[in-house]
Design a protein around this motif. Structure first.
Motif, PDB file in Angstrom:
ATOM      1  N   ARG A 141       0.847  -1.197   0.000  1.00  0.00           N
ATOM      2  CA  ARG A 141       0.000   0.000   0.000  1.00  0.00           C
ATOM      3  C   ARG A 141       0.878   1.241   0.000  1.00  0.00           C
ATOM      4  O   ARG A 141       1.887   1.293   0.688  1.00  0.00           O
ATOM      5  N   TYR A 142       0.466   2.223  -0.761  1.00  0.00           N
ATOM      6  CA  TYR A 142       1.192   3.488  -0.827  1.00  0.00           C
ATOM      7  C   TYR A 142       0.480   4.535   0.037  1.00  0.00           C
ATOM      8  O   TYR A 142      -0.714   4.415   0.345  1.00  0.00           O
ATOM      9  N   VAL A 143       1.209   5.557   0.403  1.00  0.00           N
ATOM     10  CA  VAL A 143       0.644   6.636   1.216  1.00  0.00           C
ATOM     11  C   VAL A 143      -0.472   7.325   0.441  1.00  0.00           C
ATOM     12  O   VAL A 143      -0.320   7.627  -0.750  1.00  0.00           O
ATOM     13  N   HIS A 144      -1.589   7.562   1.111  1.00  0.00           N
ATOM     14  CA  HIS A 144      -2.765   8.232   0.537  1.00  0.00           C
ATOM     15  C   HIS A 144      -3.416   7.425  -0.587  1.00  0.00           C
ATOM     16  O   HIS A 144      -4.194   7.972  -1.371  1.00  0.00           O
ATOM     17  N   GLN A 145      -3.118   6.135  -0.674  1.00  0.00           N
ATOM     18  CA  GLN A 145      -3.727   5.308  -1.700  1.00  0.00           C
ATOM     19  C   GLN A 145      -5.160   4.939  -1.296  1.00  0.00           C
ATOM     20  O   GLN A 145      -5.438   4.677  -0.132  1.00  0.00           O
ATOM     21  N   SER A 146      -6.066   4.918  -2.265  1.00  0.00           N
ATOM     22  CA  SER A 146      -7.457   4.575  -1.973  1.00  0.00           C
ATOM     23  C   SER A 146      -7.572   3.095  -1.604  1.00  0.00           C
ATOM     24  O   SER A 146      -6.740   2.271  -2.000  1.00  0.00           O
ATOM     25  N   SER A 147      -8.627   2.764  -0.875  1.00  0.00           N
ATOM     26  CA  SER A 147      -8.825   1.387  -0.436  1.00  0.00           C
ATOM     27  C   SER A 147      -9.028   0.450  -1.619  1.00  0.00           C
ATOM     28  O   SER A 147      -8.586  -0.703  -1.598  1.00  0.00           O
ATOM     29  N   SER A 172      -7.854   0.692  -4.847  1.00  0.00           N
ATOM     30  CA  SER A 172      -6.602   0.389  -5.547  1.00  0.00           C
ATOM     31  C   SER A 172      -5.624  -0.345  -4.645  1.00  0.00           C
ATOM     32  O   SER A 172      -4.808  -1.142  -5.118  1.00  0.00           O
ATOM     33  N   ALA A 173      -5.724  -0.101  -3.315  1.00  0.00           N
ATOM     34  CA  ALA A 173      -4.830  -0.795  -2.376  1.00  0.00           C
ATOM     35  C   ALA A 173      -5.089  -2.289  -2.359  1.00  0.00           C
ATOM     36  O   ALA A 173      -4.174  -3.081  -2.130  1.00  0.00           O
ATOM     37  N   SER A 174      -6.328  -2.695  -2.617  1.00  0.00           N
ATOM     38  CA  SER A 174      -6.637  -4.127  -2.644  1.00  0.00           C
ATOM     39  C   SER A 174      -5.882  -4.829  -3.773  1.00  0.00           C
ATOM     40  O   SER A 174      -5.436  -5.968  -3.613  1.00  0.00           O
ATOM     41  N   PHE A 175      -5.720  -4.131  -4.908  1.00  0.00           N
ATOM     42  CA  PHE A 175      -4.999  -4.723  -6.034  1.00  0.00           C
ATOM     43  C   PHE A 175      -3.493  -4.797  -5.757  1.00  0.00           C
ATOM     44  O   PHE A 175      -2.844  -5.803  -6.061  1.00  0.00           O
ATOM     45  N   THR A 176      -2.925  -3.724  -5.203  1.00  0.00           N
ATOM     46  CA  THR A 176      -1.493  -3.736  -4.914  1.00  0.00           C
ATOM     47  C   THR A 176      -1.167  -4.726  -3.799  1.00  0.00           C
ATOM     48  O   THR A 176      -0.113  -5.366  -3.820  1.00  0.00           O
ATOM     49  N   THR A 177      -2.077  -4.883  -2.840  1.00  0.00           N
ATOM     50  CA  THR A 177      -1.862  -5.857  -1.765  1.00  0.00           C
ATOM     51  C   THR A 177      -1.879  -7.277  -2.322  1.00  0.00           C
ATOM     52  O   THR A 177      -1.061  -8.120  -1.933  1.00  0.00           O
ATOM     53  N   PHE A 178      -2.801  -7.534  -3.244  1.00  0.00           N
ATOM     54  CA  PHE A 178      -2.869  -8.867  -3.852  1.00  0.00           C
ATOM     55  C   PHE A 178      -1.616  -9.140  -4.685  1.00  0.00           C
ATOM     56  O   PHE A 178      -1.088 -10.259  -4.683  1.00  0.00           O
ATOM     57  N   LYS A 179      -1.135  -8.134  -5.392  1.00  0.00           N
ATOM     58  CA  LYS A 179       0.107  -8.280  -6.159  1.00  0.00           C
ATOM     59  C   LYS A 179       1.274  -8.597  -5.233  1.00  0.00           C
ATOM     60  O   LYS A 179       2.111  -9.458  -5.530  1.00  0.00           O
TER      61      LYS A 179
END
Length: 234
Positions: A115-121, A123-130
């Motif tokens: 997760r990046y700073v100020h990232q929306s929930s 888009s964060a789900s996709f980066t977390t899965f990656k």
């Protein structure tokens, strides 16, 4: 049709039972035999950015590098500060202990940031899965092709001190435990900055990691007596 539903329900119940059994088993405290002075232990440590890396560096500086080897440093993509700190630490320790075997036996491994700073929930789900998929490759797939000895995890011990990206890493380890593959022991060291509360990562991993260490005695009550207090470690 009925048999298909019955089989699906049975498999689902068995899977859920297996998950709870694994979590219950590893949430129990047990006395583990001490390693002999001549034994070595392969070590991985997850580095978060900023203060997490600074605390992890202090923890590492107290270890005997000739025993804890090889060492694997895991950090998020884009965290160049952590990689520079690791190289500086290894060079400093190697310079002081050149004759000893194991002092320069280390490697750096990058994984996607969860997760990046100020990232929306969303888009964060996709980066977390990656990030989770990268951790599965690191924990499960890569050791199958690179470990000379079958039945050994990618390292013996994994140390974390709070950054959020360690959650997908622990989730990948839990997948191995559920399906019966070898896994490292997980030690979570709560950040020194946490005095009156437990971090969100700590709350998620409290009953998953093998040992949960806090640095303030007030935090013991917040861990359901799972926490261990051994004084200030950083």
């Amino acid at each position: 049709m009925e048999w298909g539903r019955l089989m699906s329900g049975t498999v689902l119940c068995l899977l859920i039972s297996r998950i709870f059994l694994v979590i219950y088993r590893f949430s129990l405290r047990s006395e583990r035999p001490l390693r002999r002075d001549t034994d070595t232990c392969s070590l991985a440590i997850f580095l978060g950015s900023g203060g997490h890396t600074a605390e992890a560096s202090i923890l590492l500086s107290a270890l005997d590098f000739s025993r804890y080897c090889p060492r694997t440093y895991i950090f998020s993509e884009g965290d160049e500060l952590s990689s520079r700190r690791v190289v500086a630490l290894e060079n400093a320790q190697s310079a002081k202990n050149t004759p000893l075997i194991g002092w320069s036996n280390y490697k750096l491994m990058r994984i996607p940031r969860a997760r990046y700073v100020h990232q929306s929930s969303l888009s964060a789900s996709f980066t977390t899965f990656k990030c989770f998929l990268a951790c599965v490759h690191l924990i499960t797939i890569a050791p199958l092709f690179h470990n000379v000895t079958l039945g050994k995890p990618f390292v013996d011990l994994l140390i974390m001190n709070g950054p959020g990206t360690c959650v997908p890493l622990c989730a990948a380890i839990m997948i191995n435990r559920i399906i019966g593959l070898p896994t490292p022991k997980m030690v979570f060291v709560e950040s020194f900055a946490r005095v009156q509360s437990i971090s969100q990562s700590g709350k998620l991993l409290l009953y998953i990691v093998d040992r949960f260490i806090v640095q303030w005695p007030e935090q013991i009550a917040l861990t359901g007596d799972r926490g261990e207090y051994h004084g200030w470690l950083v």
